[in-house]
Write an enzyme that holds these catalytic residues in place. Sequence first.
Site, PDB file in Angstrom:
ATOM      1  CB  CYS A   1      -0.849   0.085   1.256  1.00  0.00           C
ATOM      2  SG  CYS A   1      -1.990  -1.252   1.428  1.00  0.00           S
TER       3      CYS A   1
ATOM      4  NE  ARG B   1      -9.406  -3.091  -3.011  1.00  0.00           N
ATOM      5  CZ  ARG B   1      -9.487  -4.387  -2.766  1.00  0.00           C
ATOM      6  NH1 ARG B   1     -10.003  -5.201  -3.642  1.00  0.00           N
ATOM      7  NH2 ARG B   1      -9.051  -4.876  -1.635  1.00  0.00           N
TER       8      ARG B   1
HETATM    9  P1  XMP Z   1      -0.886  -7.186   3.374  1.00  0.00           P
HETATM   10  O1  XMP Z   1      -0.028  -6.370   4.294  1.00  0.00           O
HETATM   11  O2  XMP Z   1      -1.454  -8.385   4.054  1.00  0.00           O
HETATM   12  O3  XMP Z   1      -2.121  -6.236   3.025  1.00  0.00           O
HETATM   13  O4  XMP Z   1      -0.190  -7.500   2.095  1.00  0.00           O
HETATM   14  C1  XMP Z   1      -3.169  -6.659   2.206  1.00  0.00           C
HETATM   15  C2  XMP Z   1      -4.272  -5.610   2.198  1.00  0.00           C
HETATM   16  O5  XMP Z   1      -3.818  -4.390   1.614  1.00  0.00           O
HETATM   17  C3  XMP Z   1      -4.939  -3.685   1.038  1.00  0.00           C
HETATM   18  N1  XMP Z   1      -4.562  -3.328  -0.329  1.00  0.00           N
HETATM   19  C4  XMP Z   1      -4.133  -2.098  -0.694  1.00  0.00           C
HETATM   20  N2  XMP Z   1      -4.029  -0.960   0.009  1.00  0.00           N
HETATM   21  N3  XMP Z   1      -3.190   0.130  -1.921  1.00  0.00           N
HETATM   22  C5  XMP Z   1      -3.562   0.171  -0.617  1.00  0.00           C
HETATM   23  O6  XMP Z   1      -3.444   1.242   0.012  1.00  0.00           O
HETATM   24  C6  XMP Z   1      -3.287  -0.997  -2.692  1.00  0.00           C
HETATM   25  O7  XMP Z   1      -2.929  -0.991  -3.863  1.00  0.00           O
HETATM   26  C7  XMP Z   1      -3.783  -2.171  -2.038  1.00  0.00           C
HETATM   27  N4  XMP Z   1      -4.041  -3.419  -2.483  1.00  0.00           N
HETATM   28  C8  XMP Z   1      -4.503  -4.104  -1.412  1.00  0.00           C
HETATM   29  C9  XMP Z   1      -6.115  -4.629   1.078  1.00  0.00           C
HETATM   30  O8  XMP Z   1      -6.937  -4.215   2.142  1.00  0.00           O
HETATM   31  C10 XMP Z   1      -5.458  -5.987   1.343  1.00  0.00           C
HETATM   32  O9  XMP Z   1      -6.308  -6.900   1.968  1.00  0.00           O
END
Ligand code: XMP
Length: 521
Positions: free
Chosen positions: A345, A440
């Site tokens: 993120c 999203r």
């Molecule tokens: P982890 O740390 O487990 O996090 O890899 C997965 C979660 O991150 C969110 N997610 C995003 N958040 N930009 C964001 O700010 C993104 O591009 C993105 N893609 C996923 C999502 O909630 C996921 O479950």
Amino acid sequence: MAALKEPNDLDSVFFKSADAFFSGYSHLGLTYDDVTLATCYSEILPRDTQLHTRLADRLTLNIPMISSDMDTVTEARMAIAMALNGGLGVIHYNMPERQQLSEVSRVKNNVHGLIQDPIKVTADQLIGDVLTLIEKKRFAFSTFPVVDNHGKLLGLLSGHVVKPRYAKRRVADALTPRAQVHTVEKKDLGEDPIARADKFFTEHPGIHKLLVVDGDDQLHGLFTMSDIERINQERNAQFKPSRDAHFRLLCGAALSATRNAFGELDRNRILTHVGALVERGVDVVAVSTAHGYSKGVGDSVRMLREAFPTLPIIAGNVTSAAGVDYLADCGANAIKVGQGPGSICTTRIVAGVGIPQLTALYVASHAAQKKRVTILADGGITKSGDIVKALTLANAVICGGMFAGCPEAPGEVMEISGKLYKKFRGMGSLSAMKSGSAARYGHTPDPARKVAPEGVEALKELTNSVDRVLAQLIGGIQSGMGYLGAANLAQLREKARFIRVSPAGQREGEPHDVVELKTGN
Ligand code: XMP
């Protein structure tokens, strides 16, 4: 001994309950590594701890773990592995709706006691057609009942003859004829069909399929010995697979708040698609966006709640009590908490917005208790200790990066300088948004418009299978619960006592002053 169990006043000065601790830090956003948990008197062995969690009236998991609805994390193969281990996978939505339906079907049809609607072939097909079908649908089996146009059983096409060398032969010439196929009449299955099938396979060495027919020889189902054996094994496992009332694996599906050409919520499209998901047996849908405390998400949840009163709904993401209140009032059962903690993120960097995860969880958990909804800690988990801390406030965790390197995650394995990797990208990364997830993040997928990505594209080193990764994580959660004397997750929440750690305290908690030969994994 009893004296050991008495709370000591000095401890309570240093080690605070969630309420006392987080209110004391209301001026500072904290995350997992900023705190540690105090040990408590324990009579609980880690191996005896229970990990089930109820997320909604009709949604209970046997372990509090969910794989993220990201296009490099969860499709059918991951969802099957998660559910077999007692958790849940939520199928992402960066694919055509029809494909999402078939991914859900693959999970729901994975292992049954009785496969009620087995895939059939007809006598006039070629073996080559059957091979194409297997490849196209990615079936993991190659034995098929053969039926006529009215569903009447004609025989069984055994996997031994479904080979390229027989591609030009007709099914009719290769099938095991009806008289030699083992069947049981539906009316004779009795109260425990699994036990009936189990007895049959024991009494018929070498036979691995048992077909179910009615008095007119119409096909009504199929038992396979491997399914029955797996079910028997499950009965002894500590963490049983997550299953629905029909013994099918649980499966979730993510939805985007799709808009029509006028920028309004595309009600028809969303309701038709969710109706089809429900028909396929989906157990929960997740309205997944970066900003859940918003009109579009609220309207979607309200619309779904009205149309599907008993369907469990996950919605998010939020990081405030007001966000939880709003989505709960709209009808969500479980609310995703997390803005910016994820490993891929960049929301906090790009938008300057988001709350460190543990503080966000505390605030959200307070609101959730009042509204009688549950919360899911979404993102930022990098080790089992983080999960223990998250579960002191949340009802389950959602992980992306922890599972993205598993063979069960979608995508090819690639080799770079002798090491094996898988691609892992944020759903807000430019390439994922182009594949469909722009909504999203509140953008349109229109290439002419400038959008600011909120996620990166990355690589994850290939890891062990989901089974092995989860075994490590669950072992860690159980250890944490043993230290706190918590027999289950409710007791973990009740007994958790927090203290802030200094940077030196953090370093002290990691291996130090040694040359590491092997990591903990
Ligand atoms: P982890 O740390 O487990 O996090 O890899 C997965 C979660 O991150 C969110 N997610 C995003 N958040 N930009 C964001 O700010 C993104 O591009 C993105 N893609 C996923 C999502 O909630 C996921 O479950």
